[in-house]
Motif scaffolding. Structure first.
Motif, PDB file in Angstrom:
ATOM      1  N   UNK A   1       0.810  -1.215   0.000  1.00 25.43           N
ATOM      2  CA  UNK A   1       0.000   0.000   0.000  1.00 25.43           C
ATOM      3  C   UNK A   1       0.842   1.264   0.000  1.00 25.43           C
ATOM      4  N   UNK A   2       2.099   1.164   0.441  1.00 25.41           N
ATOM      5  CA  UNK A   2       2.941   2.366   0.534  1.00 25.41           C
ATOM      6  C   UNK A   2       4.040   2.361  -0.519  1.00 25.41           C
ATOM      7  N   UNK A   3       3.936   1.443  -1.494  1.00 28.55           N
ATOM      8  CA  UNK A   3       4.977   1.350  -2.523  1.00 28.55           C
ATOM      9  C   UNK A   3       5.090   2.642  -3.318  1.00 28.55           C
ATOM     10  N   UNK A   4       3.964   3.373  -3.475  1.00 27.21           N
ATOM     11  CA  UNK A   4       3.980   4.619  -4.233  1.00 27.21           C
ATOM     12  C   UNK A   4       3.857   5.834  -3.312  1.00 27.21           C
ATOM     13  N   UNK A   5       4.387   5.731  -2.067  1.00 25.39           N
ATOM     14  CA  UNK A   5       4.316   6.843  -1.123  1.00 25.39           C
ATOM     15  C   UNK A   5       4.923   8.099  -1.738  1.00 25.39           C
ATOM     16  N   UNK A   6       4.430   9.289  -1.307  1.00 25.65           N
ATOM     17  CA  UNK A   6       3.474   9.479  -0.192  1.00 25.65           C
ATOM     18  C   UNK A   6       2.054   9.049  -0.551  1.00 25.65           C
TER      19      UNK A   6
END
Length: 419
Positions: free
Chosen positions: A60-65
């Motif tokens: 879910x945070x691979x494309x953070x922010x």
């Protein structure tokens, strides 16, 4: 004169390890394990976080922010109640269980809370594990991507069940006791702590702090030997000060034998001394009176009264301390199960000359040892007379100087590091 090694071997042969006992872990500091310790469970028993932060799905945070909905708060000591689903996160405190669905933790410093939404997750819990009930679910902004396992301590990260933790013969330190407690152990099988009685003898000795009369000296040996015994992790027992009276000496020794595992006396073992101690010990015990090829501490008495070892150390203060180091300390450690009871020597450099005269003996010179150029260097601590307790008190090592003319400045010498 007898060689040091043969005398020490004689002592150690008569100081076997005592029968093992189970003692409370709280009382085991400094004792030696009598059997191997094997982990009965994993440590930690559950995957937990190494940081305060948010438990997330790393995908879910691979494309953070990015922003995630906070579904609960998990404090250490409380079980998660909610599975972390896609687009969700759980606030988590250091040491708390990683919730189902999450596979990583983002440290709190890399996040920020967004204005709460208008809906609340009915399963949201507060830090104490209770329902939040605030009518609003938080949203957290995650600033960085993290890989699976980030800041997660897996099951068995420290120890797995069945791990061989500590071998038999391990001296238990504070860290060892912490591990035993983390394994749920309340008792441990060890070689028991000894009770060591210390007795001073002599009409010339006083210990009441009063002014000295002609010929009197203050008893320093008893307190010194009690302290040295305590440093070996035994229970020191003060048997007091006995005058040169055979009946009083015998009473003190027999009383000590009834209550102690080892007896240590000082005085009355040199050639020419009044023979009160010798007479009593020869009558009640099986003793050997020896002259060892060392300086100081040449005279030594050792034997048993019943099955209780008795060390008769010389009366000169420095001789008494050196004799304790070379003979009594190894004997006590042997009885408490130490696999290597004799203190090892290390090689040092003489920062100044350590002169002596040839006399057929090994000299144990009182020195100050300091780190130098990745090694150790030593220099004299002061006067080397067997009565010079001040120099002995300042010393932190004994230089083992073989027979001959001594050690030149810059020369190599073996030392016993006392501190």
């Amino acid at each position: 004169m007898l060689p040091l090694e043969s005398v020490r071997e004689f002592v150690l042969d008569r100081c076997p390890a005592r029968a093992p006992q189970s003692v409370p872990v709280a009382d085991a500091l400094g004792l030696v394990t009598a059997s191997e310790i094997i982990s009965s469970e994993a440590i930690p028993q559950f995957a937990n976080t190494a940081m305060d932060g948010f438990a997330v799905r790393s995908a879910d945070v691979a494309d953070a922010p990015c922003e995630l909905r906070v579904v609960e708060t998990i404090a250490a000591g409380h079980a998660p109640q909610v599975t972390v689903g896609p687009g969700e996160a759980s606030r988590i405190m250091t040491g708390a269980i990683i919730p189902p669905g999450a596979d990583a933790v983002v440290m709190v410093e890399r996040t920020s809370l967004v204005t709460p939404s208008s809906t609340a997750n009915p399963n949201s819990t507060a830090a104490d594990g209770s329902a939040s009930g605030n009518g609003a679910a938080e949203t957290v902004r995650v600033e960085v991507s993290v890989p699976p396992g980030n800041h997660v301590r897996p099951v068995g990260d420290d120890l797995h069940a069945g791990t061989h933790v500590f071998a038999a013969g391990t001296e238990l330190t504070a860290g060892h006791l912490g591990v035993l407690c983390s394994l749920g152990m309340t008792e441990v099988e060890v070689f028991p702590r000894l009770r060591v009685g210390v007795l001073s003898t002599g009409d010339e000795l006083v210990d009441d702090g009063s002014p000295l009369r002609p010929g009197q000296i203050r008893d320093s040996n008893r307190r010194t030997l009690l302290a040295l015994a305590q440093r070996v992790d035994v229970v020191p027992v003060d048997l007091g000060l006995a005058p040169d009276d055979p009946d009083e000496i015998e009473t003190a020794i027999t009383t000590g034998v009834q209550t102690c595992d080892v007896i240590v006396t000082s005085g009355g073992v040199s050639m020419g001394d009044f023979d009160y101690v010798k007479a009593v010990l020869d009558r009640v015990g099986d003793m050997r009176w020896m002259q060892v090829a060392i300086k100081p501490a040449k005279p030594l008495a050792f034997g048993t009264v019943g099955d209780v070892p008795v060390f008769g150390l010389p009366g000169n203060p420095v001789s008494s301390m050196v004799s304790f180091e070379l003979f009594a300390r190894p004997g006590l450690r042997s009885m408490m199960g130490h696999p290597d009871p004799v203190r090892p020597t290390v090689e040092a450099t003489a920062a100044e000359a350590l002169p002596r005269r040839a006399d057929g003996k090994t000299h144990f010179m009182r020195v100050l040892a300091t780190p130098a150029d990745g090694g150790v260097e030593v220099r004299s601590a002061g006067g080397q007379g067997s009565h010079m307790l001040w120099a002995m008190a300042k010393a932190n090592a004994l230089a083992v100087v073989p027979d001959g003319d001594g050690v030149r400045a810059g020369g190599s010498v073996e030392v016993l590091l006392l501190d």
